[in-house]
Design a protein around this motif. Structure first.
Motif, PDB file in Angstrom:
ATOM      1  N   GLY A  87       0.847  -1.187   0.000  1.00 33.91           N
ATOM      2  CA  GLY A  87       0.000   0.000   0.000  1.00 33.91           C
ATOM      3  C   GLY A  87       0.880   1.233   0.000  1.00 33.91           C
ATOM      4  N   LEU A  88       0.419   2.262   0.654  1.00 33.87           N
ATOM      5  CA  LEU A  88       1.195   3.501   0.700  1.00 33.87           C
ATOM      6  C   LEU A  88       2.552   3.275   1.323  1.00 33.87           C
ATOM      7  N   GLY A  89       2.645   2.264   2.198  1.00 35.65           N
ATOM      8  CA  GLY A  89       3.914   1.960   2.841  1.00 35.65           C
ATOM      9  C   GLY A  89       4.995   1.650   1.818  1.00 35.65           C
ATOM     10  N   ASN A  90       4.624   0.977   0.733  1.00 39.43           N
ATOM     11  CA  ASN A  90       5.603   0.641  -0.298  1.00 39.43           C
ATOM     12  C   ASN A  90       5.780   1.777  -1.290  1.00 39.43           C
ATOM     13  N   VAL A  91       4.667   2.338  -1.717  1.00 45.99           N
ATOM     14  CA  VAL A  91       4.716   3.262  -2.836  1.00 45.99           C
ATOM     15  C   VAL A  91       5.104   4.667  -2.381  1.00 45.99           C
ATOM     16  N   TRP A  92       4.602   5.070  -1.240  1.00 42.05           N
ATOM     17  CA  TRP A  92       4.876   6.431  -0.772  1.00 42.05           C
ATOM     18  C   TRP A  92       5.908   6.459   0.354  1.00 42.05           C
TER      19      TRP A  92
END
Ligand code: TRP
Length: 446
Positions: free
Chosen positions: A24-29
């Motif tokens: 989720g955002l943890g990986n992408v952002w």
């Protein structure tokens, strides 16, 4: 308490749903942002080490506790250790869930806004400087990001309402492969930009001098966050597992998928920063500037950019759903509410609690704790402190209270002769408590 508990429809459904929670955002952002803030390759190397020593073993631990207890996060503890106060750890996790999902919805709201903005074509033709400026205007606006946050929470609540098995299993099967395809296209594009190689080197070369306790604390925080560990999300998903499931193997696959996507993302964003000369200081919005800048160098920027931010919004939804599910499962089981009432009430609370965070990029930017704005502070406190603390309590519980022997019996139901069993017990009982505690304490003092 409800009689018959739901179970996953299929093994692949379970794995993709759990990967959906993790990715989720943890990986992408978050991953590229933390890498930039903590010194590149040194951080990446530590991250990978902690993935192996802490991350994957903890996924195994949470899935096992979940399947053995077949309960929500709070009553798993009271069932496995009756007449103790360990259920307190569950309550602590619930509080953390709440903080994380509140600020998570803010960033996810940005993704929603960027989807709408991409469709409207407002990013096309801008260079990195123009995109940085537009980003500042967008996220500091007092209304637009609040709308994005509200839309995001609305869909998250809707999916939790529809039930996890049908909705989430199906969505995850489309989203996860879709994301990988888009990321590979972007990777090809960044790597062919002039000046990208420097970025790749910076990403992989560990400047050992840059490794210190703070880097380690950040790396532990990132692993917990990215793997959805430490607050019962994986544990709750584990509670819907059948006894036949091979837990260690699934944990390994989930870890590989999550790390793979994070690395892919780092290799897209960081070389692009070098190639486009973007100041890494832009902070939490880095990804929202670099990616549109890359899209603008491709044919059909509107198409790619819309597709990407749509995918990102969905990837964030599959993660947020797992967060909301932790709270919903508890309220439904323990308080006897309907799923609908639980999900909607939580949705409203999360929205209200997220307001200071969303406004912290504009109107409330003067409110600062420990040098961080409200959004950054909520992220920092929950990921670097609360997640590791409850992770520490979970390993102590598993290793010393419930016992790794019982855990191994549980694991062997679906994975006869678990080859790494003893190494795993050793990690859980000795290495992890000491390592997490040490990093944690020195991190606080430093
Ligand atoms: N892992 C998700 C991500 O990387 C976020 C997330 C979902 C999470 N569930 C969690 C983080 C539980 C911590 C704990 O975006």
């Amino acid at each position: 308490m409800s009689g018959k508990r739901e179970q996953w429809n299929s093994r692949i459904g379970f794995i993709l749903a759990t990967v959906g929670s993790a990715v989720g955002l943890g990986n992408v952002w978050r991953f590229p942002t933390v890498v930039v803030q903590s010194g590149g390759g040194a951080f990446v190397a530590l991250f990978l080490l902690i993935v192996v020593v802490v991350g994957v073993p903890l996924i195994i631990a949470e899935l096992t506790l979940g399947r053995a207890g077949k309960q929500n996060i709070v009553s798993t503890f009271s069932r496995l250790a009756p007449n103790t106060r360990w259920w307190f750890v569950g309550l602590f996790s619930l509080v953390t869930v709440f903080i994380i999902i509140s600020f998570y919805s803010v960033i996810a709201g940005w993704a929603v806004i960027y989807f709408v903005g991409s469709v409207m074509g407002i990013f096309t033709g801008l260079d990195a400087a123009g995109l940085t400026q537009l980003n500042q205007q967008l996220i500091s606006n007092p209304v637009i990001p609040v709308l994005g946050q509200a839309v995001f929470i609305f869909f998250t609540v809707l999916i939790v309402l529809l039930g996890v098995t049908g909705g989430i299993e199906r969505i995850s099967k489309i989203i996860m492969p879709g994301i990988v395809v888009i990321l590979l296209i972007l990777l090809g594009r960044t790597l062919s930009l002039e000046g990208a190689v420097e970025g790749v080197i910076w990403f992989f070369r560990p400047e050992l001098g840059l490794i210190n306790v703070n880097t380690a604390l950040d790396a532990v925080g990132q692993v917990f966050f990215s793997f959805s560990l430490g607050m019962g999300a994986i544990l709750t998903y584990g509670s819907y597992l059948t006894d036949e499931e091979n837990i260690p193997q699934s944990a390994f696959l989930i870890g590989v998928a999550d790390v793979g996507i994070a690395i892919l993302m780092g290799l897209i964003v960081i070389p692009a920063l070098f190639a486009f000369n973007i100041e890494p200081g832009v902070g939490p919005a880095i990804v929202f500037v670099t990616l549109p800048a890359i899209f603008n160098t491709l044919p059909w920027p509107v198409f790619w950019s819309s597709l990407f931010f749509l995918m990102l919004s969905f990837a964030a939804i599959t993660s947020a759903v797992s967060l909301l599910e932790v709270a919903a499962a508890y309220i439904v089981d323990q308080r006897g509410w309907s799923r609908k009432a639980a999900a909607i009430t939580m949705g409203v609370l999360i929205f209200v609690f997220g307001l200071p965070a969303v406004l912290s990029q504009g109107v409330l930017s003067n409110v600062v704790f420990l040098g961080r704005d409200i959004l950054d502070f909520m992220d920092f406190v929950s990921s670097s402190f609360f997640l590791p603390i409850s992770g520490l309590l979970i390993v102590i519980f598993l290793g010393w209270v419930w016992s790794t022997d019982k855990a191994l019996l549980e694991i062997e139901k679906g994975s006869p002769g678990f080859y790494w069993g003893r190494a795993w017990s050793f990690l859980i009982r000795f290495v992890m408590p000491i390592a997490i505690f040490y990093i944690f304490i020195t991190g606080i003092r430093g």
